[in-house]
Design a protein around this motif. Structure first.
Motif, PDB file in Angstrom:
ATOM      1  N   LEU A 181       0.836  -1.206   0.000  1.00 41.40           N
ATOM      2  CA  LEU A 181       0.000   0.000   0.000  1.00 41.40           C
ATOM      3  C   LEU A 181       0.870   1.256   0.000  1.00 41.40           C
ATOM      4  O   LEU A 181       0.562   2.242  -0.684  1.00 41.40           O
ATOM      5  CB  LEU A 181      -0.929   0.007   1.218  1.00 41.40           C
ATOM      6  N   VAL A 182       1.969   1.234   0.745  1.00 41.35           N
ATOM      7  CA  VAL A 182       2.858   2.399   0.790  1.00 41.35           C
ATOM      8  C   VAL A 182       3.694   2.473  -0.489  1.00 41.35           C
ATOM      9  O   VAL A 182       3.862   3.545  -1.070  1.00 41.35           O
ATOM     10  CB  VAL A 182       3.783   2.354   2.027  1.00 41.35           C
TER      11      VAL A 182
ATOM     12  N   ILE B  45      -3.578   9.106   2.840  1.00 43.52           N
ATOM     13  CA  ILE B  45      -4.584   8.067   2.561  1.00 43.52           C
ATOM     14  C   ILE B  45      -3.952   6.684   2.644  1.00 43.52           C
ATOM     15  O   ILE B  45      -4.536   5.748   3.206  1.00 43.52           O
ATOM     16  CB  ILE B  45      -5.222   8.288   1.172  1.00 43.52           C
ATOM     17  N   ALA B  46      -2.732   6.541   2.106  1.00 43.24           N
ATOM     18  CA  ALA B  46      -2.045   5.241   2.145  1.00 43.24           C
ATOM     19  C   ALA B  46      -1.842   4.774   3.581  1.00 43.24           C
ATOM     20  O   ALA B  46      -2.073   3.606   3.909  1.00 43.24           O
ATOM     21  CB  ALA B  46      -0.704   5.332   1.425  1.00 43.24           C
ATOM     22  N   PHE B  47      -1.417   5.683   4.444  1.00 42.76           N
ATOM     23  CA  PHE B  47      -1.164   5.273   5.828  1.00 42.76           C
ATOM     24  C   PHE B  47      -2.457   5.084   6.629  1.00 42.76           C
ATOM     25  O   PHE B  47      -2.486   4.307   7.581  1.00 42.76           O
ATOM     26  CB  PHE B  47      -0.202   6.250   6.520  1.00 42.76           C
ATOM     27  N   TRP B  74       3.596   4.194  14.974  1.00 40.19           N
ATOM     28  CA  TRP B  74       4.451   4.067  13.792  1.00 40.19           C
ATOM     29  C   TRP B  74       3.729   4.595  12.551  1.00 40.19           C
ATOM     30  O   TRP B  74       4.306   5.346  11.755  1.00 40.19           O
ATOM     31  CB  TRP B  74       4.844   2.600  13.577  1.00 40.19           C
ATOM     32  N   ALA B  75       2.471   4.215  12.363  1.00 37.14           N
ATOM     33  CA  ALA B  75       1.722   4.646  11.185  1.00 37.14           C
ATOM     34  C   ALA B  75       1.613   6.170  11.134  1.00 37.14           C
ATOM     35  O   ALA B  75       1.786   6.789  10.076  1.00 37.14           O
ATOM     36  CB  ALA B  75       0.332   4.010  11.166  1.00 37.14           C
ATOM     37  N   ALA B  78       5.402   7.656  10.593  1.00 37.98           N
ATOM     38  CA  ALA B  78       5.898   7.399   9.233  1.00 37.98           C
ATOM     39  C   ALA B  78       5.056   8.140   8.203  1.00 37.98           C
ATOM     40  O   ALA B  78       5.594   8.734   7.255  1.00 37.98           O
ATOM     41  CB  ALA B  78       5.905   5.902   8.944  1.00 37.98           C
ATOM     42  N   GLY B  79       3.749   8.136   8.383  1.00 34.43           N
ATOM     43  CA  GLY B  79       2.869   8.827   7.445  1.00 34.43           C
ATOM     44  C   GLY B  79       3.127  10.325   7.432  1.00 34.43           C
ATOM     45  O   GLY B  79       3.219  10.946   6.368  1.00 34.43           O
ATOM     46  N   ALA B  80       3.269  10.906   8.629  1.00 35.15           N
ATOM     47  CA  ALA B  80       3.518  12.342   8.712  1.00 35.15           C
ATOM     48  C   ALA B  80       4.875  12.691   8.107  1.00 35.15           C
ATOM     49  O   ALA B  80       5.009  13.694   7.383  1.00 35.15           O
ATOM     50  CB  ALA B  80       3.456  12.783  10.165  1.00 35.15           C
ATOM     51  N   ALA B  81       5.883  11.875   8.395  1.00 33.15           N
ATOM     52  CA  ALA B  81       7.226  12.148   7.871  1.00 33.15           C
ATOM     53  C   ALA B  81       7.235  12.101   6.345  1.00 33.15           C
ATOM     54  O   ALA B  81       7.780  12.989   5.674  1.00 33.15           O
ATOM     55  CB  ALA B  81       8.215  11.133   8.442  1.00 33.15           C
ATOM     56  N   LEU B  82       6.641  11.069   5.780  1.00 30.52           N
ATOM     57  CA  LEU B  82       6.652  10.920   4.324  1.00 30.52           C
ATOM     58  C   LEU B  82       5.763  11.961   3.652  1.00 30.52           C
ATOM     59  O   LEU B  82       6.109  12.479   2.580  1.00 30.52           O
ATOM     60  CB  LEU B  82       6.217   9.501   3.938  1.00 30.52           C
ATOM     61  N   ALA B  83       4.632  12.292   4.265  1.00 29.45           N
ATOM     62  CA  ALA B  83       3.784  13.348   3.715  1.00 29.45           C
ATOM     63  C   ALA B  83       4.521  14.687   3.756  1.00 29.45           C
ATOM     64  O   ALA B  83       4.466  15.476   2.816  1.00 29.45           O
ATOM     65  CB  ALA B  83       2.462  13.430   4.475  1.00 29.45           C
ATOM     66  N   GLY B  84       5.221  14.922   4.863  1.00 28.88           N
ATOM     67  CA  GLY B  84       5.988  16.158   4.978  1.00 28.88           C
ATOM     68  C   GLY B  84       7.097  16.257   3.942  1.00 28.88           C
ATOM     69  O   GLY B  84       7.370  17.332   3.401  1.00 28.88           O
TER      70      GLY B  84
END
Lengths: 190, 88
Positions: A181-182, B45-47, B74-75, B78-84
């Motif tokens: 998904l990622v 959305i992915a996370f 973790w979700a 990781a989601g915030a870091a990658l979105a940022g």
């Protein structure tokens, strides 16, 4: 018919050691993802050009296959818990979805390589083949695990091993789905 | 159909498929490749989907609170870091 499909509260699916592996895998992939996004930020036009060579429809199909495979496997765990005889068929369907994913991934790789887009063609290509390759290894391991789980059903559809086995096997399969998904989002959509 | 939707596993699958199709549809929006907010939205959305897989399919909903919180943490991180990083 109302079926009790849930585990007891406070229950660790599978066994604790499995979750050490799962979180280790999540940590490793998280580092990969951060490295990719930093590289992407430094070369947006080049990475956009690389993404444009992807067949996003196949990426979508693969995502739907893994989500549906996870659904089948989750339903299989629920079936085993209530003693229903549909578990083996549901695990088989999950395996089928995984094999479909592998077939489509093979098609994608074939088409890319035939078009001259190999591992070292571009920075995006390196990340594409590395991420999808490592993920594919996880898919193969997951298919092996599901096949073993399937072998633990007798001819009448009863699961003859402990519930921890199917729970743990399912958890690993869902990890495979979750990682994709990622990967799908970062490589195909962002 | 109603009984299908009453089951959490089924409902989770429908939400996951719907969110996937929604994300895919953003590829059709003008300026998709350059609008950073769209990329960040797709990461979020992915996370969210990742969290749902863990919570429902992996049954963390019923796991000990510390395990559930570790996964959620973790979700989110990781989601915030990658979105940022979409905005770098």
């Amino acid at each position: 018919m109302s079926t009790e499909t849930k585990a007891q509260d406070g229950h660790i699916p599978g066994e604790p050691g499995l979750w050490v592996m799962i979180f280790g895998d999540l940590a490793a992939f998280s580092a990969f993802f951060v490295v990719y996004m930093v590289a992407y930020a430094g070369a947006r036009p080049e990475f956009a050009a690389g993404q444009a060579t992807l067949d996003r429809n196949l990426g979508l199909l693969n995502t739907l296959l893994l989500l549906t495979g996870s659904w089948f496997v989750a339903r299989a765990v629920a079936a085993v818990r209530v003693g229903a005889r549909s578990g083996r068929g549901l695990v088989t369907a999950g395996i089928g979805c995984g094999l479909g994913f592998v077939a489509i991934k093979a098609l994608e790789w074939h088409d890319r390589i035939a078009a001259g887009l190999t591992l070292n063609s571009s920075a995006f290509s390196i990340y594409y083949f590395t991420f999808t390759g490592i993920h594919l290894v996880h898919v193969f391991i997951g298919l092996g695990v599901l096949t073993f789980v399937r072998s633990r059903f007798d001819d009448e559809g009863r699961f003859v091993a402990g519930h921890g086995l199917i729970e743990g096997g399912a958890a690993f399969w869902h990890l495979v789905d979750l990682l994709w998904l990622v990967i799908f989002a970062l490589l195909y959509l962002v | 159909m109603a009984s299908f939707l009453r089951d959490r596993i089924n409902l989770a699958w429908l939400v996951l498929v719907g969110a996937t199709l929604l994300s895919f549809a953003t590829l059709s929006l003008p300026g998709h490749a350059t609008v950073r907010a769209l990329g960040a939205a797709n990461v979020v959305i992915a996370f969210a989907k990742v969290w749902l897989v863990g919570h429902e399919f992996m049954e963390l909903r019923r796991a000990p609170a510390w395990l559930r919180r570790l996964f959620t943490g973790w979700a989110c991180f990781a989601g915030a870091a990658l979105a940022g990083l979409c905005w770098l």
